[in-house]
Design a protein around this motif. Structure first.
Motif, PDB file in Angstrom:
ATOM      1  N   UNK A   8     -16.215 -61.686 -12.466  1.00  0.00           N
ATOM      2  CA  UNK A   8     -16.849 -60.504 -13.045  1.00  0.00           C
ATOM      3  C   UNK A   8     -16.092 -59.241 -12.667  1.00  0.00           C
ATOM      4  N   UNK A   9     -15.794 -58.411 -13.664  1.00  0.00           N
ATOM      5  CA  UNK A   9     -15.184 -57.123 -13.351  1.00  0.00           C
ATOM      6  C   UNK A   9     -16.115 -56.316 -12.449  1.00  0.00           C
ATOM      7  N   UNK A  27     -15.906 -50.276 -15.728  1.00  0.00           N
ATOM      8  CA  UNK A  27     -15.448 -51.451 -14.986  1.00  0.00           C
ATOM      9  C   UNK A  27     -13.926 -51.513 -14.934  1.00  0.00           C
ATOM     10  N   UNK A  28     -13.416 -52.294 -13.982  1.00  0.00           N
ATOM     11  CA  UNK A  28     -11.969 -52.360 -13.779  1.00  0.00           C
ATOM     12  C   UNK A  28     -11.222 -53.129 -14.868  1.00  0.00           C
ATOM     13  N   UNK A  29     -11.948 -53.671 -15.871  1.00  0.00           N
ATOM     14  CA  UNK A  29     -11.257 -54.285 -17.008  1.00  0.00           C
ATOM     15  C   UNK A  29     -11.155 -53.294 -18.173  1.00  0.00           C
ATOM     16  N   UNK A  30     -11.593 -52.035 -17.917  1.00  0.00           N
ATOM     17  CA  UNK A  30     -11.498 -51.010 -18.941  1.00  0.00           C
ATOM     18  C   UNK A  30     -12.767 -50.815 -19.755  1.00  0.00           C
ATOM     19  N   UNK A  77     -21.652 -55.344  -3.954  1.00  0.00           N
ATOM     20  CA  UNK A  77     -21.988 -56.150  -5.123  1.00  0.00           C
ATOM     21  C   UNK A  77     -23.102 -55.594  -6.008  1.00  0.00           C
ATOM     22  N   UNK A  78     -23.777 -54.521  -5.579  1.00  0.00           N
ATOM     23  CA  UNK A  78     -24.931 -54.055  -6.359  1.00  0.00           C
ATOM     24  C   UNK A  78     -25.295 -52.619  -6.016  1.00  0.00           C
ATOM     25  N   UNK A  94     -23.285 -56.190 -10.004  1.00  0.00           N
ATOM     26  CA  UNK A  94     -22.223 -55.907 -10.978  1.00  0.00           C
ATOM     27  C   UNK A  94     -22.298 -56.916 -12.125  1.00  0.00           C
ATOM     28  N   UNK A  95     -22.563 -58.188 -11.799  1.00  0.00           N
ATOM     29  CA  UNK A  95     -22.715 -59.226 -12.839  1.00  0.00           C
ATOM     30  C   UNK A  95     -23.771 -58.799 -13.854  1.00  0.00           C
TER      31      UNK A  95
END
Length: 125
Positions: A8-9, A27-30, A77-78, A94-95
């Motif tokens: 998960x990003x 998020x770190x995936x853009x 994580x949250x 984050x998920x």
């Protein structure tokens, strides 16, 4: 609670826009998502909203003007969100936030349909 899925990003930025009542999460995936406070409140991951088992969800009404008053990081994580109506027991991993972002439109329409079926209102009583 299950651990964070390593695929998960993770967020690079969380920004609360108080005027518009929106929490922006990048998020770190853009990917970036804008969550109205009302959406996050009615979909709180707390037992108080979700119930303890599937089918026990409690329809949230009158949350249109709810705002986020505080964001508390929980480990790496949250976040825990404090809402203006006093609710603060949901941990938004984050998920979960990523999943909510991908499915927000469908979830919102589902919420509006459930609200209508129950003759509920987004307005405060």
């Amino acid at each position: 609670m299950a651990g964070l899925n390593p695929q998960t990003p993770v967020p690079t930025e969380l920004k609360l826009h108080r005027k518009s009542g929106v929490l922006s999460v990048t998020f770190n995936d853009g990917k970036a998502f804008n969550f109205p406070c009302e959406f996050l409140r009615v979909y709180s991951p707390s037992a108080e909203v979700r119930g303890h088992e599937p089918g026990q969800e409690i329809l949230q009404t009158g949350k249109k003007n709810v705002t986020i008053t505080h964001i508390e990081p929980i480990g790496r994580y949250a976040v825990r969100l404090d809402f203006s109506d006093g609710h603060n027991t949901g941990l938004y991993s984050w998920d979960l936030l990523y999943d909510y972002g991908l499915n927000q439109e469908t979830m919102w329409q589902d919420y509006l349909q459930r609200l209508q079926a129950a003759s509920g209102s987004r307005e405060t009583g």
